[in-house]
Design a protein around this motif. Structure first.
Motif, PDB file in Angstrom:
ATOM      1  N   CYS A  48       0.830  -1.205   0.000  1.00 57.22           N
ATOM      2  CA  CYS A  48       0.000   0.000   0.000  1.00 57.22           C
ATOM      3  C   CYS A  48       0.863   1.253   0.000  1.00 57.22           C
ATOM      4  CB  CYS A  48      -0.922   0.002   1.219  1.00 57.22           C
ATOM      5  SG  CYS A  48      -0.064  -0.473   2.729  1.00 57.22           S
ATOM      6  N   GLY A  49       0.347   2.292  -0.638  1.00 60.05           N
ATOM      7  CA  GLY A  49       0.988   3.597  -0.598  1.00 60.05           C
ATOM      8  C   GLY A  49       0.442   4.402   0.560  1.00 60.05           C
ATOM      9  N   ASP A  50       1.297   5.124   1.252  1.00 60.59           N
ATOM     10  CA  ASP A  50       0.806   5.848   2.433  1.00 60.59           C
ATOM     11  C   ASP A  50       0.085   7.147   2.078  1.00 60.59           C
ATOM     12  OD1 ASP A  50       2.962   7.385   1.690  1.00 60.59           O
ATOM     13  OD2 ASP A  50       4.062   7.179   3.569  1.00 60.59           O
ATOM     14  N   ASN A  51       0.014   7.480   0.769  1.00 61.82           N
ATOM     15  CA  ASN A  51      -0.770   8.629   0.303  1.00 61.82           C
ATOM     16  C   ASN A  51      -1.938   8.201  -0.580  1.00 61.82           C
ATOM     17  OD1 ASN A  51       0.722  10.591   1.627  1.00 61.82           O
ATOM     18  ND2 ASN A  51       2.138  10.885  -0.078  1.00 61.82           N
ATOM     19  N   ASP A  52      -2.359   6.947  -0.465  1.00 59.77           N
ATOM     20  CA  ASP A  52      -3.429   6.410  -1.303  1.00 59.77           C
ATOM     21  C   ASP A  52      -4.768   6.980  -0.844  1.00 59.77           C
ATOM     22  OD1 ASP A  52      -5.351   4.741  -2.613  1.00 59.77           O
ATOM     23  OD2 ASP A  52      -3.829   3.186  -2.842  1.00 59.77           O
ATOM     24  N   ARG A  53      -5.497   7.633  -1.758  1.00 62.82           N
ATOM     25  CA  ARG A  53      -6.781   8.245  -1.403  1.00 62.82           C
ATOM     26  C   ARG A  53      -7.934   7.251  -1.449  1.00 62.82           C
ATOM     27  NH1 ARG A  53      -8.749  11.951  -4.707  1.00 62.82           N
ATOM     28  NH2 ARG A  53      -7.504  11.355  -6.513  1.00 62.82           N
ATOM     29  N   PHE A  54      -7.704   6.057  -1.970  1.00 60.50           N
ATOM     30  CA  PHE A  54      -8.718   5.007  -1.991  1.00 60.50           C
ATOM     31  C   PHE A  54      -8.619   4.135  -0.739  1.00 60.50           C
ATOM     32  CE2 PHE A  54      -8.345   6.307  -6.311  1.00 60.50           C
ATOM     33  CZ  PHE A  54      -9.589   6.107  -6.895  1.00 60.50           C
ATOM     34  N   PHE A  55      -7.387   3.809  -0.374  1.00 64.26           N
ATOM     35  CA  PHE A  55      -7.136   2.935   0.774  1.00 64.26           C
ATOM     36  C   PHE A  55      -6.157   3.661   1.700  1.00 64.26           C
ATOM     37  CE2 PHE A  55      -7.824   0.419  -3.098  1.00 64.26           C
ATOM     38  CZ  PHE A  55      -8.973  -0.278  -2.749  1.00 64.26           C
ATOM     39  N   THR A  56      -6.697   4.413   2.629  1.00 61.76           N
ATOM     40  CA  THR A  56      -5.875   5.234   3.519  1.00 61.76           C
ATOM     41  C   THR A  56      -5.139   4.354   4.530  1.00 61.76           C
ATOM     42  OG1 THR A  56      -7.745   5.517   5.023  1.00 61.76           O
ATOM     43  CG2 THR A  56      -7.458   7.175   3.274  1.00 61.76           C
ATOM     44  N   PRO A  57      -4.101   4.892   5.164  1.00 65.49           N
ATOM     45  CA  PRO A  57      -3.361   4.085   6.150  1.00 65.49           C
ATOM     46  C   PRO A  57      -4.233   3.487   7.245  1.00 65.49           C
ATOM     47  CG  PRO A  57      -2.089   6.024   5.569  1.00 65.49           C
ATOM     48  CD  PRO A  57      -3.426   6.177   4.891  1.00 65.49           C
ATOM     49  N   ASP A  58      -5.242   4.215   7.710  1.00 67.61           N
ATOM     50  CA  ASP A  58      -6.121   3.663   8.748  1.00 67.61           C
ATOM     51  C   ASP A  58      -6.871   2.434   8.230  1.00 67.61           C
ATOM     52  OD1 ASP A  58      -5.351   5.562  10.541  1.00 67.61           O
ATOM     53  OD2 ASP A  58      -7.108   6.857  10.274  1.00 67.61           O
ATOM     54  N   ILE A  59      -7.366   2.505   6.993  1.00 71.22           N
ATOM     55  CA  ILE A  59      -8.072   1.369   6.411  1.00 71.22           C
ATOM     56  C   ILE A  59      -7.126   0.187   6.226  1.00 71.22           C
ATOM     57  CG2 ILE A  59      -9.174   0.542   4.296  1.00 71.22           C
ATOM     58  CD1 ILE A  59     -10.458   3.286   3.991  1.00 71.22           C
ATOM     59  N   VAL A  60      -5.901   0.468   5.789  1.00 71.03           N
ATOM     60  CA  VAL A  60      -4.919  -0.603   5.581  1.00 71.03           C
ATOM     61  C   VAL A  60      -4.564  -1.273   6.902  1.00 71.03           C
ATOM     62  CG1 VAL A  60      -2.542  -1.083   4.888  1.00 71.03           C
ATOM     63  CG2 VAL A  60      -3.966   0.408   3.480  1.00 71.03           C
ATOM     64  N   ARG A  61      -4.341  -0.468   7.940  1.00 70.96           N
ATOM     65  CA  ARG A  61      -3.989  -1.053   9.241  1.00 70.96           C
ATOM     66  C   ARG A  61      -5.139  -1.898   9.795  1.00 70.96           C
ATOM     67  NH1 ARG A  61      -0.561   3.680   9.826  1.00 70.96           N
ATOM     68  NH2 ARG A  61      -2.356   5.022  10.265  1.00 70.96           N
ATOM     69  N   GLU A  62      -6.375  -1.446   9.603  1.00 70.64           N
ATOM     70  CA  GLU A  62      -7.524  -2.230  10.059  1.00 70.64           C
ATOM     71  C   GLU A  62      -7.608  -3.549   9.301  1.00 70.64           C
ATOM     72  OE1 GLU A  62     -12.391  -1.794  10.610  1.00 70.64           O
ATOM     73  OE2 GLU A  62     -11.281  -0.345   9.374  1.00 70.64           O
ATOM     74  N   THR A  63      -7.344  -3.510   7.998  1.00 69.79           N
ATOM     75  CA  THR A  63      -7.367  -4.733   7.185  1.00 69.79           C
ATOM     76  C   THR A  63      -6.291  -5.705   7.654  1.00 69.79           C
ATOM     77  OG1 THR A  63      -8.188  -3.502   5.262  1.00 69.79           O
ATOM     78  CG2 THR A  63      -7.152  -5.637   4.845  1.00 69.79           C
ATOM     79  N   ALA A  64      -5.074  -5.215   7.855  1.00 63.49           N
ATOM     80  CA  ALA A  64      -3.968  -6.077   8.272  1.00 63.49           C
ATOM     81  C   ALA A  64      -4.244  -6.705   9.635  1.00 63.49           C
ATOM     82  CB  ALA A  64      -2.671  -5.275   8.300  1.00 63.49           C
TER      83      ALA A  64
END
Length: 327
Positions: free
Chosen positions: A277-293
């Motif tokens: 994931c990119g940490d500037n992704d406007r589709f999948f923000t860092p908060d969403i990525v961390r929740e997924t992981a």
């Protein structure tokens, strides 16, 4: 002078010349034999190189077909390991134009070069209204059973393909060994859903100038850039006018993404997962990525620092990270 008591030996000039000529003839013959041997070796080496080049070219020449359940695909490579690549969207196809096809397949060529047979598989055609992302995952599971013998070593889902890969891993884990979610997560920002749905609708309705302008929102967002996007929209929209994706499929995918939320299925994923994931992704923000992981039992996260969705997708890092992980 000869020693005392012996007679000087004499060799006629004719005999000396004959001996010398004989020796020179042998040397010339030896040189000719050596030269022919060298030429033969060079010729054999060139044949081997040519065969290897042809074999390499054949390995990277896509074999494009359509499966029994209506999924267009391109297969590359002849390696013993298998990799299923699920492309982004909304909408997926193998372009008919040579330049466009090379661009699409360039993202999977590194896997073929690393010893995989790669299957770049599009969504099935003419999906019914209401076909969900989970339903699309079932289509891919059927493809694995029908075309790949019921097993694949690695699944790589990129962007929209990653949404499908989540459900594929949660509901059909026995069909694969590892899963990569590249620039994807278990839910999407509201702005990302809206952008993709508008883009799919414009293409389905044949409004290609608008589709081009909407696509530019991925790279030049903001109201202050709206004028630039409108001016460049017709140029970008030409690419979409050549597409052969059924309009209905574009709408089905856009609406399925708008309704997508896979957070409840993450705990069912039993195979190892790599999340890129990119940490500037406007589709999948860092908060969403961390929740997924956090919801996946065995998940490795790699951040592409300073990158948004499009930059990360075009950086060339995804295949390198995937291959490093599977090794």
């Amino acid at each position: 002078m000869a020693p005392f008591g012996t007679r000087p030996s004499r060799v006629s000039s004719g005999g000396l010349m004959a001996a010398t000529t004989h020796r020179h003839g042998r040397r010339r013959a030896a040189r000719l034999v050596g030269a022919f041997a060298l030429l033969a070796a060079i010729g054999a080496a060139l044949v081997v190189v040519a065969r290897r080049k042809r074999a390499g070219a054949d390995a990277f020449t896509p074999r494009v077909e359509v499966s029994d359940n209506g999924m267009e695909y391109a297969a590359l490579g002849h390696g013993p390991k298998t990799l299923l690549f699920i492309p982004g969207g909304p909408g997926s196809e193998i372009p008919t134009g040579g330049f466009a096809r090379k661009g699409i397949l360039a993202q999977v060529k590194p896997y073929a070069a690393a010893g995989y047979t790669v299957w770049h598989v599009c969504r099935r055609q003419d999906m019914p209204v209401g076909h969900t992302v989970a339903d699309m995952a079932n289509d891919y599971a059927q493809f694995i059973r029908d075309e790949l013998g019921g097993h694949v070593d690695v699944v790589v889902g990129e962007s929209y393909g990653g949404l499908i890969a989540i459900h594929l891993a949660a509901d059909h884990a026995s069909l694969m060994d590892r899963v990569v979610l590249a620039l994807a997560a278990a839910t999407i920002t509201a702005s990302g859903r809206d952008l993709d749905l508008r883009w799919a609708q414009a293409r389905a309705e044949g409004r290609f100038d608008d589709a081009g302008a909407i696509a530019l929102e991925y790279v030049v967002p903001g109201d202050e850039m709206a004028g630039l996007r409108r001016r460049l929209g017709p140029l970008i929209g030409r690419m979409f006018a050549q597409s052969h994706i059924p309009p209905g499929d574009l709408l089905v995918e856009g609406e399925a993404e708008a309704a997508f939320d896979a957070r409840e299925v993450l705990g069912r994923i039993t195979v190892p997962v790599l999340l890129l994931c990119g940490d500037n992704d406007r589709f999948f923000t860092p908060d969403i990525v961390r929740e997924t992981a956090a919801g996946i039992p065995d998940c490795t996260v790699v951040w592409f620092e300073g990158m948004g969705h499009v930059r990360a997708a075009s950086s060339g890092r995804i295949p390198r990270e995937v291959l490093a992980w599977v090794r």
